[in-house]
Design an enzyme around this catalytic site. Structure first.
Site, PDB file in Angstrom:
ATOM      1  N   LYS A  17       0.842  -1.203   0.000  1.00 31.07           N
ATOM      2  CA  LYS A  17       0.000   0.000   0.000  1.00 31.07           C
ATOM      3  C   LYS A  17       0.875   1.249   0.000  1.00 31.07           C
ATOM      4  O   LYS A  17       0.595   2.228  -0.698  1.00 31.07           O
ATOM      5  CB  LYS A  17      -0.951  -0.013   1.201  1.00 31.07           C
ATOM      6  CG  LYS A  17      -2.115  -0.956   0.999  1.00 31.07           C
ATOM      7  CD  LYS A  17      -2.851  -1.289   2.265  1.00 31.07           C
ATOM      8  CE  LYS A  17      -3.845  -2.421   1.974  1.00 31.07           C
ATOM      9  NZ  LYS A  17      -4.427  -3.034   3.155  1.00 31.07           N
TER      10      LYS A  17
ATOM     11  N   GLN B 206      -5.618  -2.083   9.123  1.00 36.39           N
ATOM     12  CA  GLN B 206      -5.471  -3.413   8.541  1.00 36.39           C
ATOM     13  C   GLN B 206      -6.133  -4.476   9.427  1.00 36.39           C
ATOM     14  O   GLN B 206      -5.912  -4.526  10.637  1.00 36.39           O
ATOM     15  CB  GLN B 206      -3.973  -3.719   8.365  1.00 36.39           C
ATOM     16  CG  GLN B 206      -3.670  -4.979   7.595  1.00 36.39           C
ATOM     17  CD  GLN B 206      -4.062  -4.913   6.123  1.00 36.39           C
ATOM     18  OE1 GLN B 206      -3.989  -3.868   5.486  1.00 36.39           O
ATOM     19  NE2 GLN B 206      -4.493  -6.031   5.569  1.00 36.39           N
TER      20      GLN B 206
ATOM     21  N   ASP C 218     -11.846   1.949   3.104  1.00 36.09           N
ATOM     22  CA  ASP C 218     -12.166   0.528   2.951  1.00 36.09           C
ATOM     23  C   ASP C 218     -13.655   0.340   2.644  1.00 36.09           C
ATOM     24  O   ASP C 218     -14.066  -0.736   2.207  1.00 36.09           O
ATOM     25  CB  ASP C 218     -11.888  -0.223   4.265  1.00 36.09           C
ATOM     26  CG  ASP C 218     -10.517  -0.875   4.296  1.00 36.09           C
ATOM     27  OD1 ASP C 218     -10.088  -1.375   3.245  1.00 36.09           O
ATOM     28  OD2 ASP C 218      -9.903  -0.886   5.376  1.00 36.09           O
TER      29      ASP C 218
HETATM   30  N1  GUN Z   1      -7.353  -7.408   5.420  1.00 35.31           N
HETATM   31  C1  GUN Z   1      -7.521  -8.137   4.277  1.00 35.31           C
HETATM   32  N2  GUN Z   1      -8.050  -7.378   3.311  1.00 35.31           N
HETATM   33  C2  GUN Z   1      -8.227  -6.145   3.841  1.00 35.31           C
HETATM   34  C3  GUN Z   1      -8.738  -4.931   3.318  1.00 35.31           C
HETATM   35  O1  GUN Z   1      -9.153  -4.815   2.156  1.00 35.31           O
HETATM   36  N3  GUN Z   1      -8.743  -3.878   4.185  1.00 35.31           N
HETATM   37  C4  GUN Z   1      -8.330  -3.982   5.467  1.00 35.31           C
HETATM   38  N4  GUN Z   1      -8.403  -2.900   6.241  1.00 35.31           N
HETATM   39  N5  GUN Z   1      -7.854  -5.095   5.977  1.00 35.31           N
HETATM   40  C5  GUN Z   1      -7.803  -6.170   5.163  1.00 35.31           C
END
Ligand code: GUN
Length: 284
Positions: free
Chosen positions: A52, A96, A119
């Site tokens: 990211k 996350q 998200d």
């Molecule tokens: N863990 C696995 N996929 C994601 C996601 O798309 N966003 C977040 N915040 N955590 C994750």
């Protein structure tokens, strides 16, 4: 043999579009910034967070990373989110998941300001997705839709089957397929006749989290097969939810793992960060 859908190439196009938009906003005095919070030391999460950060750099988005120990208290995490909610440099906040045991994921998600919830996990944004009028696309499902579109296959009227009913992927995935006029079936661990249902799918999206779960006999000849699974095997290799070797002989189009859905999730996150900055600046 199926055509391999190149997630890296499609995501590069999306990121280029985002980078252009970021540059244009900058000229108008609007900066885009993403804060990523990682609690604990889950190895898969560390890889995602690193990717990211790299994507932000490539798109010209300011990025801030917060790595907290696994024994972080709920009050500390909430205090950080409050601080980022108020920080003008931060357009989007991502915490996350999964969080370490003892931390309340739902409460954390709910604390993020809805217009910074890149998200699209909190109640307000999930509701907007349901209605079909939204600022933030759910990252992985939106990436999947882009991949399906890249094949040229029209979703209208097609049988789309989603295996998995998680809040992150399965449920919003079904909703986006519906918005694209597919006839949607959601399958899960209690589904009867799973094989038959899948074998009737023109578009099959596997998001179960079980390596090689989808076998060749579950695939309709010529189908678009999208593999959302990222499973780490004992030998360290990544493996999807679809048995690729079997599936590629039958499907019309198929995503590889890695290099399929993964890069698209991040590209959508970049787009959402730009959308957040615009939303906060009153543009759109
Ligand atoms: N863990 C696995 N996929 C994601 C996601 O798309 N966003 C977040 N915040 N955590 C994750």
């Amino acid at each position: 043999m199926a055509v391999i859908i190149d997630g890296k190439a499609v995501s590069a196009e999306v990121k280029q579009r985002v980078a252009n938009e970021v540059a244009e906003l900058k000229e108008n005095g609007i900066e885009c910034g993403l804060a990523v919070i990682l609690v604990g030391d889950d190895p898969a999460s560390q890889v995602y967070v690193r990717n990211k950060k790299r994507a932000c750099e490539a798109c010209g988005i300011y990025s801030a990373e917060y790595r907290l120990p696994a024994d972080t208290k709920m009050e500390e995490l909430i205090a950080l989110i409050d601080e980022l909610n108020a920080d003008e440099k931060i357009s989007g906040i991502l915490c996350q998941l999964p969080l370490p045991k003892g931390l309340d994921e739902e409460a954390v998600i709910a604390r993020i300001r809805p217009d910074k919830d890149v998200d699209a996990f909190n109640e307000a944004n999930v509701g907007k997705i349901m209605i079909g009028n939204y600022s933030f696309l759910p990252c992985t499902p939106a990436g999947v839709i882009e991949l399906i579109k890249s094949t040229g296959v029209d979703m209208t009227g097609k049988n789309a089957v989603v295996i998995g009913r998680s809040n992150i992927v399965g449920k919003p995935m079904a909703m986006l397929l519906l918005h694209n006029n597919a006839t949607v079936t959601i399958c899960h661990s209690k589904t009867q006749n799973l094989k038959e249902i899948c074998a009737n799918a023109d578009i099959l999206v596997a998001a179960i989290g079980r390596p090689n779960f989808v076998t060749g006999d579950m695939i309709k000849p010529g189908a678009v097969v999208i593999d959302v699974g990222i499973n780490r095997m004992d030998d360290g290799k990544l493996c999807g939810d679809v048995n690729f070797e079997e599936a590629e002989k039958i499907a019309g189009y198929i995503t590889p793992v890695p290099g399929g859905v993964g890069p698209m999730t991040i590209a959508t996150l970049m787009q959402n960060t730009v959308n957040a900055a615009k939303l906060q600046a009153g543009i759109k």
